[in-house]
Write a protein that holds these residues in place. Structure first.
Motif, PDB file in Angstrom:
ATOM      1  N   CYS A  85       0.811  -1.218   0.000  1.00  0.00           N
ATOM      2  CA  CYS A  85       0.000   0.000   0.000  1.00  0.00           C
ATOM      3  C   CYS A  85       0.841   1.263   0.000  1.00  0.00           C
ATOM      4  CB  CYS A  85      -0.935  -0.019   1.217  1.00  0.00           C
ATOM      5  SG  CYS A  85      -1.949   1.461   1.403  1.00  0.00           S
ATOM      6  N   SER A  87      -0.372   3.023  -3.225  1.00  0.00           N
ATOM      7  CA  SER A  87      -1.372   4.033  -2.879  1.00  0.00           C
ATOM      8  C   SER A  87      -0.732   5.344  -2.454  1.00  0.00           C
ATOM      9  CB  SER A  87      -2.286   3.510  -1.767  1.00  0.00           C
ATOM     10  OG  SER A  87      -3.000   2.381  -2.204  1.00  0.00           O
ATOM     11  N   CYS A 100      -2.628   5.146   3.425  1.00  0.00           N
ATOM     12  CA  CYS A 100      -2.790   3.817   4.027  1.00  0.00           C
ATOM     13  C   CYS A 100      -3.138   3.939   5.499  1.00  0.00           C
ATOM     14  CB  CYS A 100      -1.504   2.990   3.899  1.00  0.00           C
ATOM     15  SG  CYS A 100      -0.777   2.964   2.249  1.00  0.00           S
ATOM     16  N   ARG A 140       0.499   3.541   8.561  1.00  0.00           N
ATOM     17  CA  ARG A 140       1.567   3.820   7.607  1.00  0.00           C
ATOM     18  C   ARG A 140       2.939   3.412   8.122  1.00  0.00           C
ATOM     19  NH1 ARG A 140       1.344   9.863   5.677  1.00  0.00           N
ATOM     20  NH2 ARG A 140       3.172   9.070   4.565  1.00  0.00           N
ATOM     21  N   GLN A 142      -4.834  -0.933   3.467  1.00  0.00           N
ATOM     22  CA  GLN A 142      -5.629   0.029   2.720  1.00  0.00           C
ATOM     23  C   GLN A 142      -6.505   0.840   3.685  1.00  0.00           C
ATOM     24  OE1 GLN A 142      -3.651  -0.809  -0.363  1.00  0.00           O
ATOM     25  NE2 GLN A 142      -5.389   0.562  -0.700  1.00  0.00           N
TER      26      GLN A 142
END
Length: 321
Positions: free
Chosen positions: A6, A10, A14, A17, A25
Motif C-alpha cells: 500500500c 497508494s 494507508c 503507515r 488500505q
C-alpha cells in the motif's frame, strides 16, 4: 500484504503507515484492515468475470485467503477453540477431513453466487467445524449436561462470523456451504468419541455427564443415519460441482441474495458492478490525475499519475460506489 504494498501503490494513503510495505488500505476501502480488491484478485480470490474466463483454480486458492487482519484473527480464534474440542473428542484425522471438505464445498457454493467483486472463503472450513459440532450435539443430545450452553456457544460463533461476512470481500455463501458440509459429515464421521478417561470434574463444551467416554463407545451405532448423511453429502457435492463447472449464476434467480454477502453502508463499498471512469491527466498542474465515474459523474483528483491499471480500477470502483 507484501503483494499489496500500500505504501507505494497508494502513495502513502494507508492505514498504519508505520508498517511501510505491510500497511493496510484505508478503512473505507477495506474495513477489515486488509489489502485492496486488485490484490485479492492477484492472489487468488474468486470473482464472477474471472471464473467465466476459465480461472477455475481460484476455487482452490480462495479458501486459503482472508480479507483482512480482523477476518484472520476472528477466524483463527474460532477455529482454534472449535478444533481443540473436536480433536480431543474425535481425533485430528476426522476433524481434518471435515475441515478440508467443508472448505471445498464452500468454494463450490461460492462459485454459484459470487458477483463481480473479489471474494475469499476461508470461513467455510470454520463453519464446517460449526456444522459438525451441531451434528454432535444433536446425535448425543441426552449426554450433554448443559445443552443450552452448548447451543449458545455454537450460535454465538455462527452469528459473529456470519455478521463479519456482511462486510466486503468475505463470502457468506461459502460459509453456508461449509456449514452444510460439516453438518452432514458430522453425522458420517463423528459417530464415536475417542476412548479416554475424563478428570473427576470436567468443565467444557463436551460435558457428557459421565466420567468416561467409554459409555458412549458402548452405544449402538446408527449406520442408517450415517449412510443417509453420506448420500446427502454426495448429492450436495456432485450438484455443486456440476453447477460450478457449468458456470451457473444463481444471482439471476435471486435478486436479493447479494445482501447476504455485503450490506451497503456509507463506511464501505459493496459495488459489484463493472465500473468505468474517464481518465484525465493534467501536466500543467504537477501531473495530477482526475478520475470521473461515467455512471454518476462523481470525480476525484489525485496528485500523481504513475498508477497501475489494477489500482486505477480499485479507485474507479470507490468513486462509482
Amino acid at each position: 500484504m507484501a503483494v499489496n504494498n500500500c505504501f507505494e501503490n497508494s502513495y502513502g494513503d494507508c492505514a498504519l503507515r508505520a508498517l511501510g510495505r505491510f500497511s493496510f488500505q484505508p478503512l473505507p476501502e477495506n474495513p477489515l484492515l486488509g489489502p485492496s480488491a486488485s490484490t485479492l484478485d492477484a492472489v487468488g480470490a474468486v470473482r464472477r468475470t474471472l471464473l467465466t474466463e476459465h480461472q477455475t483454480w481460484r476455487l482452490f486458492t480462495a479458501p486459503w485467503l482472508h480479507a483482512g487482519i480482523f477476518h484472520l484473527l476472528i477466524n483463527l480464534i474460532s477455529v482454534m477453540y472449535l478444533g481443540i474440542h473436536l480433536e480431543q473428542e474425535f481425533g485430528p484425522l476426522r476433524s481434518g477431513i471435515i475441515y478440508t471438505f467443508s472448505a471445498l464445498i464452500g468454494s463450490l457454493v461460492s462459485a454459484l453466487f459470487v458477483q463481480d467483486s473479489p471474494q475469499v472463503g476461508s470461513s467455510a472450513a470454520l463453519f464446517g467445524l460449526l456444522g459438525a459440532m451441531l451434528a454432535v450435539l444433536i446425535r448425543y443430545w441426552r449426554h450433554f449436561n448443559d445443552k443450552c450452553a452448548a447451543l449458545l456457544f455454537i450460535f454465538s460463533i455462527f452469528v459473529i462470523n456470519f455478521a463479519l461476512g456482511l462486510l466486503p470481500y468475505i463470502d457468506n455463501f461459502s460459509s453456508i456451504g461449509g456449514f452444510m458440509s460439516g453438518f452432514l459429515l458430522g453425522f458420517v464421521a463423528l459417530y464415536k468419541p475417542q476412548r479416554r478417561e475424563l478428570p473427576p470434574i470436567k468443565v467444557g463444551l463436551f460435558d457428557y455427564g459421565v466420567q468416561s467416554s467409554v459409555k458412549l463407545n458402548q452405544m449402538l451405532d446408527r449406520p442408517v443415519l450415517r449412510i443417509v448423511a453420506l448420500l446427502l453429502f454426495g448429492l450436495v457435492f456432485s450438484g455443486c460441482l456440476v453447477a460450478a463447472l457449468w458456470r451457473i449464476n444463481l444471482n439471476q434467480y435471486c435478486s436479493w441474495c447479494h445482501f447476504f454477502n455485503c450490506i451497503p453502508s456509507k463506511r464501505w463499498s459493496c459495488n459489484d458492478m463493472t465500473s468505468s471512469c474517464e481518465i484525465l491527466q493534467s501536466v500543467e498542474r504537477n501531473g495530477e490525475l482526475t478520475l470521473t465515474c461515467m455512471a454518476n459523474g462523481k470525480f476525484r483528483v489525485f496528485p500523481f499519475t504513475n498508477i497501475s491499471p489494477a489500482r486505477m480500477g480499485d479507485l474507479c470502483t470507490l468513486i462509482c460506489s
